[in-house]
Design a protein around this motif. Structure first.
Motif, PDB file in Angstrom:
ATOM      1  N   ALA A 172      33.047  30.145  34.080  1.00 37.66           N
ATOM      2  CA  ALA A 172      32.076  31.005  34.763  1.00 37.66           C
ATOM      3  C   ALA A 172      31.758  30.481  36.160  1.00 37.66           C
ATOM      4  N   ILE A 173      31.777  29.154  36.331  1.00 39.09           N
ATOM      5  CA  ILE A 173      31.525  28.570  37.656  1.00 39.09           C
ATOM      6  C   ILE A 173      32.591  29.043  38.646  1.00 39.09           C
ATOM      7  N   ALA A 174      33.856  28.992  38.212  1.00 39.52           N
ATOM      8  CA  ALA A 174      34.947  29.449  39.081  1.00 39.52           C
ATOM      9  C   ALA A 174      34.836  30.946  39.350  1.00 39.52           C
ATOM     10  N   MET A 175      34.434  31.707  38.339  1.00 39.72           N
ATOM     11  CA  MET A 175      34.319  33.151  38.506  1.00 39.72           C
ATOM     12  C   MET A 175      33.183  33.519  39.457  1.00 39.72           C
ATOM     13  N   ARG A 176      32.078  32.767  39.396  1.00 39.64           N
ATOM     14  CA  ARG A 176      30.980  33.021  40.342  1.00 39.64           C
ATOM     15  C   ARG A 176      31.429  32.748  41.772  1.00 39.64           C
ATOM     16  N   SER A 177      32.238  31.700  41.944  1.00 39.95           N
ATOM     17  CA  SER A 177      32.773  31.405  43.276  1.00 39.95           C
ATOM     18  C   SER A 177      33.673  32.548  43.742  1.00 39.95           C
ATOM     19  N   GLU A 222      33.415  35.646  42.842  1.00 33.65           N
ATOM     20  CA  GLU A 222      32.558  36.796  43.131  1.00 33.65           C
ATOM     21  C   GLU A 222      31.942  36.697  44.526  1.00 33.65           C
ATOM     22  N   TRP A 223      31.499  35.483  44.895  1.00 34.82           N
ATOM     23  CA  TRP A 223      30.937  35.294  46.230  1.00 34.82           C
ATOM     24  C   TRP A 223      31.989  35.543  47.305  1.00 34.82           C
ATOM     25  N   SER A 224      33.192  35.034  47.080  1.00 36.76           N
ATOM     26  CA  SER A 224      34.265  35.210  48.064  1.00 36.76           C
ATOM     27  C   SER A 224      34.610  36.681  48.247  1.00 36.76           C
ATOM     28  N   LYS A 225      34.736  37.402  47.137  1.00 34.76           N
ATOM     29  CA  LYS A 225      35.056  38.825  47.209  1.00 34.76           C
ATOM     30  C   LYS A 225      33.942  39.606  47.892  1.00 34.76           C
ATOM     31  N   ALA A 226      32.690  39.303  47.515  1.00 31.32           N
ATOM     32  CA  ALA A 226      31.556  40.034  48.078  1.00 31.32           C
ATOM     33  C   ALA A 226      31.447  39.796  49.588  1.00 31.32           C
ATOM     34  N   GLU A 227      31.670  38.565  50.017  1.00 34.30           N
ATOM     35  CA  GLU A 227      31.568  38.241  51.439  1.00 34.30           C
ATOM     36  C   GLU A 227      32.605  38.998  52.259  1.00 34.30           C
ATOM     37  N   VAL A 265      38.365  45.153  48.132  1.00 34.43           N
ATOM     38  CA  VAL A 265      38.324  43.800  47.557  1.00 34.43           C
ATOM     39  C   VAL A 265      38.817  43.737  46.117  1.00 34.43           C
ATOM     40  N   SER A 266      38.862  44.874  45.410  1.00 35.51           N
ATOM     41  CA  SER A 266      39.225  44.854  43.987  1.00 35.51           C
ATOM     42  C   SER A 266      40.623  44.306  43.707  1.00 35.51           C
ATOM     43  N   PRO A 267      41.622  44.474  44.611  1.00 37.12           N
ATOM     44  CA  PRO A 267      42.952  43.916  44.287  1.00 37.12           C
ATOM     45  C   PRO A 267      43.081  42.422  44.566  1.00 37.12           C
ATOM     46  N   ILE A 268      42.022  41.794  45.115  1.00 35.82           N
ATOM     47  CA  ILE A 268      42.131  40.393  45.519  1.00 35.82           C
ATOM     48  C   ILE A 268      42.387  39.490  44.316  1.00 35.82           C
ATOM     49  N   GLU A 269      43.359  38.605  44.459  1.00 37.45           N
ATOM     50  CA  GLU A 269      43.673  37.633  43.416  1.00 37.45           C
ATOM     51  C   GLU A 269      42.542  36.615  43.323  1.00 37.45           C
ATOM     52  N   THR A 270      42.085  36.323  42.099  1.00 40.34           N
ATOM     53  CA  THR A 270      41.020  35.352  41.905  1.00 40.34           C
ATOM     54  C   THR A 270      41.551  34.119  41.181  1.00 40.34           C
ATOM     55  N   ALA A 271      40.779  33.041  41.261  1.00 43.73           N
ATOM     56  CA  ALA A 271      41.172  31.804  40.581  1.00 43.73           C
ATOM     57  C   ALA A 271      41.238  32.018  39.074  1.00 43.73           C
ATOM     58  N   ALA A 272      40.311  32.835  38.543  1.00 45.44           N
ATOM     59  CA  ALA A 272      40.302  33.095  37.107  1.00 45.44           C
ATOM     60  C   ALA A 272      41.550  33.870  36.677  1.00 45.44           C
ATOM     61  N   MET A 273      41.966  34.839  37.486  1.00 48.05           N
ATOM     62  CA  MET A 273      43.178  35.595  37.180  1.00 48.05           C
ATOM     63  C   MET A 273      44.404  34.689  37.209  1.00 48.05           C
ATOM     64  N   GLU A 274      44.434  33.798  38.199  1.00 49.30           N
ATOM     65  CA  GLU A 274      45.555  32.868  38.315  1.00 49.30           C
ATOM     66  C   GLU A 274      45.604  31.935  37.100  1.00 49.30           C
ATOM     67  N   ALA A 275      44.427  31.495  36.656  1.00 50.57           N
ATOM     68  CA  ALA A 275      44.374  30.620  35.488  1.00 50.57           C
ATOM     69  C   ALA A 275      44.844  31.351  34.236  1.00 50.57           C
ATOM     70  N   ALA A 276      44.451  32.616  34.093  1.00 47.44           N
ATOM     71  CA  ALA A 276      44.880  33.406  32.938  1.00 47.44           C
ATOM     72  C   ALA A 276      46.391  33.611  32.959  1.00 47.44           C
ATOM     73  N   ARG A 277      46.939  33.771  34.164  1.00 47.77           N
ATOM     74  CA  ARG A 277      48.384  33.986  34.301  1.00 47.77           C
ATOM     75  C   ARG A 277      49.177  32.722  33.946  1.00 47.77           C
TER      76      ARG A 277
END
Length: 213
Positions: free
Chosen positions: A22-27, A29-34, A111-123
């Protein structure tokens, strides 16, 4: 410092692991929102509204797990930016519903197509591990729903169109009556825009069939 001989319970360690994720996902979320010039709560509201015709403030607050005043403040900020608008709620002209505007959809889409750390970890997991994790998440979310910890999510397992294990022994055992098509376990949805919540008795029966399958 030595490793403790009696570690905490496994459910506690799973919770700890989810907290780290969740810590990585919050990060993320901030990056995408910014990137969209928004705050995470504002972006989450756009995401929630993007797959719906409209929603009331109470629904939005419950889905995001925030207070109604917090949701109201974020909605007001989005309205000032022209990303959401208010209208009479369907079936009740005295109530107010919030809907996303074309500008809001464009902002969310940017911003929705942006690759996130959580997605990369799941992959990084194997296909079998991904499927197993997805099933485990569905079960955990369902438990939280039944405990009233979160509202009913738009998952396959709570939808009136879902028919689990209708195609015995097939690679795609489940069936969606909305699109009249079979689909596999790795295609289970966590948030489907075509979802229609089944009544409690049907949800219970569907879940029982899903687990037995």
């Amino acid at each position: 410092m030595e490793t403790p001989k009696d570690p905490t319970s496994i459910d506690n360690r799973i919770s700890e692991g989810l907290t780290r994720i969740a810590i990585a996902m919050r990060s993320d979320e901030w990056s995408k929102a910014e990137k969209a010039g928004l705050k995470p709560t504002q972006l989450a509201i756009l995401e929630f509204l993007a797959g719906r015709d409209s929603a009331r403030v109470k629904e939005i607050a419950a889905h995001l797990g925030v207070s109604q005043p917090t949701a109201t403040d974020s909605i007001a900020a989005l309205e000032r930016k022209g990303l959401v608008a208010k209208a009479s709620a369907p079936g009740d002209k005295r109530a107010t519903a919030i809907h996303i505007t074309a500008e809001g959809k464009a902002a969310f889409g940017s911003v929705s197509p942006i690759e996130t750390a959580a997605m990369e970890a799941a992959r990084s997991l194997s296909p079998g591990e991904q499927e197993g994790l997805l099933l485990s998440l569905v079960k955990m979310i369902r438990h939280l729903q039944e405990a009233d910890a979160i509202p009913i999510q738009r998952m396959c397992t709570s939808c009136r169109y879902f028919r689990p294990y209708q195609h015995s022994g097939a690679a795609k055992p489940h069936h969606c009556n909305f699109v009249n098509a079979a689909f596999g376990r790795n295609e289970l949805r966590i948030d489907c825009r075509d979802h229609e919540t089944a009544d409690p008795a049907t949800r219970a029966a569907t879940w029982d069939a899903f687990e037995k399958g």
